[in-house]
Design an enzyme around this catalytic site. Sequence first.
Site, PDB file in Angstrom:
ATOM      1  N   GLY A 182      70.531  86.960 -10.967  1.00  0.00           N
ATOM      2  CA  GLY A 182      70.925  85.559 -10.940  1.00  0.00           C
ATOM      3  C   GLY A 182      72.344  85.411 -10.452  1.00  0.00           C
ATOM      4  N   GLU A 183      72.647  84.227  -9.953  1.00  0.00           N
ATOM      5  CA  GLU A 183      74.007  83.966  -9.509  1.00  0.00           C
ATOM      6  C   GLU A 183      74.322  82.513  -9.780  1.00  0.00           C
ATOM      7  OE1 GLU A 183      74.904  85.303  -5.590  1.00  0.00           O
ATOM      8  OE2 GLU A 183      77.042  84.892  -5.894  1.00  0.00           O
ATOM      9  N   GLY A 184      75.323  82.287 -10.616  1.00  0.00           N
ATOM     10  CA  GLY A 184      75.714  80.916 -10.922  1.00  0.00           C
ATOM     11  C   GLY A 184      77.138  80.689 -10.457  1.00  0.00           C
TER      12      GLY A 184
ATOM     13  N   PHE B 124      79.669  80.640 -12.281  1.00  0.00           N
ATOM     14  CA  PHE B 124      80.646  81.368 -13.091  1.00  0.00           C
ATOM     15  C   PHE B 124      80.376  82.853 -13.204  1.00  0.00           C
ATOM     16  CE2 PHE B 124      80.193  76.999 -14.508  1.00  0.00           C
ATOM     17  CZ  PHE B 124      81.470  76.533 -14.232  1.00  0.00           C
ATOM     18  N   GLY B 125      79.442  83.374 -12.418  1.00  0.00           N
ATOM     19  CA  GLY B 125      79.204  84.806 -12.488  1.00  0.00           C
ATOM     20  C   GLY B 125      77.933  85.240 -11.773  1.00  0.00           C
ATOM     21  N   VAL B 126      77.817  86.553 -11.642  1.00  0.00           N
ATOM     22  CA  VAL B 126      76.643  87.151 -11.013  1.00  0.00           C
ATOM     23  C   VAL B 126      76.011  88.104 -12.027  1.00  0.00           C
ATOM     24  CG1 VAL B 126      75.772  88.296  -8.948  1.00  0.00           C
ATOM     25  CG2 VAL B 126      77.997  87.174  -8.880  1.00  0.00           C
ATOM     26  N   VAL B 127      74.667  88.118 -12.077  1.00  0.00           N
ATOM     27  CA  VAL B 127      73.961  88.941 -13.056  1.00  0.00           C
ATOM     28  C   VAL B 127      73.108  89.992 -12.339  1.00  0.00           C
ATOM     29  CG1 VAL B 127      72.323  88.895 -14.979  1.00  0.00           C
ATOM     30  CG2 VAL B 127      73.927  87.002 -14.679  1.00  0.00           C
TER      31      VAL B 127
ATOM     32  N   LYS C 294      76.595  91.094 -16.459  1.00  0.00           N
ATOM     33  CA  LYS C 294      77.097  89.845 -15.869  1.00  0.00           C
ATOM     34  C   LYS C 294      78.562  90.059 -15.525  1.00  0.00           C
ATOM     35  CE  LYS C 294      76.024  85.513 -17.315  1.00  0.00           C
ATOM     36  NZ  LYS C 294      76.063  84.249 -18.108  1.00  0.00           N
TER      37      LYS C 294
ATOM     38  N   ASP D 177      73.458  74.619 -23.259  1.00  0.00           N
ATOM     39  CA  ASP D 177      72.784  74.797 -21.974  1.00  0.00           C
ATOM     40  C   ASP D 177      71.378  75.341 -22.203  1.00  0.00           C
ATOM     41  OD1 ASP D 177      72.572  74.668 -19.207  1.00  0.00           O
ATOM     42  OD2 ASP D 177      73.637  76.552 -18.850  1.00  0.00           O
TER      43      ASP D 177
HETATM   44  P1  ADP Z   1      73.883  82.497 -15.313  1.00  0.00           P
HETATM   45  O1  ADP Z   1      75.248  82.202 -15.800  1.00  0.00           O
HETATM   46  O2  ADP Z   1      73.831  82.981 -13.908  1.00  0.00           O
HETATM   47  O3  ADP Z   1      72.904  81.387 -15.575  1.00  0.00           O
HETATM   48  P2  ADP Z   1      72.335  84.062 -17.256  1.00  0.00           P
HETATM   49  O4  ADP Z   1      72.988  84.724 -18.423  1.00  0.00           O
HETATM   50  O5  ADP Z   1      71.508  82.862 -17.526  1.00  0.00           O
HETATM   51  O6  ADP Z   1      73.470  83.782 -16.162  1.00  0.00           O
HETATM   52  O7  ADP Z   1      71.442  85.150 -16.509  1.00  0.00           O
HETATM   53  C1  ADP Z   1      70.858  84.893 -15.247  1.00  0.00           C
HETATM   54  C2  ADP Z   1      69.438  85.416 -15.196  1.00  0.00           C
HETATM   55  O8  ADP Z   1      69.438  86.827 -15.433  1.00  0.00           O
HETATM   56  C3  ADP Z   1      68.531  84.842 -16.288  1.00  0.00           C
HETATM   57  O9  ADP Z   1      67.957  83.628 -15.905  1.00  0.00           O
HETATM   58  C4  ADP Z   1      67.504  85.949 -16.432  1.00  0.00           C
HETATM   59  O10 ADP Z   1      66.531  85.854 -15.415  1.00  0.00           O
HETATM   60  C5  ADP Z   1      68.315  87.212 -16.203  1.00  0.00           C
HETATM   61  N1  ADP Z   1      68.788  87.796 -17.478  1.00  0.00           N
HETATM   62  C6  ADP Z   1      69.933  87.505 -18.137  1.00  0.00           C
HETATM   63  N2  ADP Z   1      70.050  88.226 -19.271  1.00  0.00           N
HETATM   64  C7  ADP Z   1      68.950  88.998 -19.349  1.00  0.00           C
HETATM   65  C8  ADP Z   1      68.478  89.989 -20.289  1.00  0.00           C
HETATM   66  N3  ADP Z   1      69.175  90.312 -21.381  1.00  0.00           N
HETATM   67  N4  ADP Z   1      67.301  90.604 -20.021  1.00  0.00           N
HETATM   68  C9  ADP Z   1      66.593  90.298 -18.913  1.00  0.00           C
HETATM   69  N5  ADP Z   1      66.981  89.387 -17.998  1.00  0.00           N
HETATM   70  C10 ADP Z   1      68.137  88.735 -18.194  1.00  0.00           C
END
Ligand code: ADP
Length: 353
Positions: free
Chosen positions: A29-31, A33-36, A56, A168
Amino acid sequence: FDMFVLAFLERFFRTTYRKDDFILGKKLGEGAFGVVYRVSLAKKPSSKKEGDLVLKKATEYGAVEIWMNERVRRACANCCAYFLYGFLESSSKKGPEYWLIWRYEGESTLSDLILSKEFPYNVETMILGEVQDLPKGIERENRIIQTIMRQLLFALDGLHSTGIVHRDIKPQNIIFSEGSRTFKIIDLGAAADLRVGINYIPKEFLLDPRYAAPEQYIMSTQTPSAPSAPVAAALSPVLWQLNLPDRFDIYSTGLIFLQMAFPGFRTDNGLIQFNRQLKRCDYDLNAWRKTVEPRAGIELRRGFELLDLDGGIGWELLTSMVRYKARQRVSAKAALAHPYFDREALLALSFMQ
Ligand code: ADP
Ligand code: MG
């Protein structure tokens, strides 16, 4: 043991990590405020093909997110994705970043699951382990939705009892934990801890307008600035009672309930359209129902039928969550005690009579 001693010991003995300890995998994911990313530990690269952790890389808000996650891990570990560790990574070219590490809980968010044509049957085997002995139809769908709602409210009650408002709540921020077969909350990036005044002033721009309750500002305008931490700690239980900031999350959770009952509102456009309709009815769900039901198509009628099961107990719960005034919305704890969740008990009773 004193909570603080425990927290200290935990910090002291917990494994610490650095940047080079991780091998980056797929971007999740990428928002703003950060990249995951999905990541694995360099020390055991062959343990799994794909990583069993999530990283993240966050901007300045990462500091608050680390704080929230550590607090959640101590106070209600199974409400949220399991958090391992967070640290400041200052050697990045783009400037300082906060790195946060969680256990990889599984591949599906509630958003992925509700957007599938199979919903809610795709979730049935995931949460119940087996298919129920019921023909396909609204009764069976309602049971699955009930289980999901119970798990969401349980996690939310855990957060709220800890003094944390998420702000959120949306299907994208609910992950299905394959290990525990339950839904857990993720993304505490916009959360506020009212008991100690962390991230006290709501950052409006962090709120997702599709799921935000009409009040937007969670604290009333009479409390515009953050008191110092010790003052906030003393005051905030009072402020909590006055402003009921937790009911902001309840509104968002009510919208998720609505999306589960009505397939037409599961897409972004569908939800935006619903929000517009509800606003036109001054946020009165019963008024909204009166305007749409007479000319409702089969899908909409089916949603009402599902919520009307057992004397309309689902509709009653929904309307007690999606209300204009925060103080008229149920709390997570009260919602868990709502008769909507006693269907089995009710069935047993009617059988005995
Ligand atoms: P953002 O700030 O980008 O919204 P999130 O914390 O919501 O960040 O994480 C982005 C995406 O990463 C989530 O929608 C999910 O698909 C995946 N993700 C985040 N944390 C986990 C986790 N602990 N296990 C599996 N997938 C995760
Ligand atoms: Mg998110």
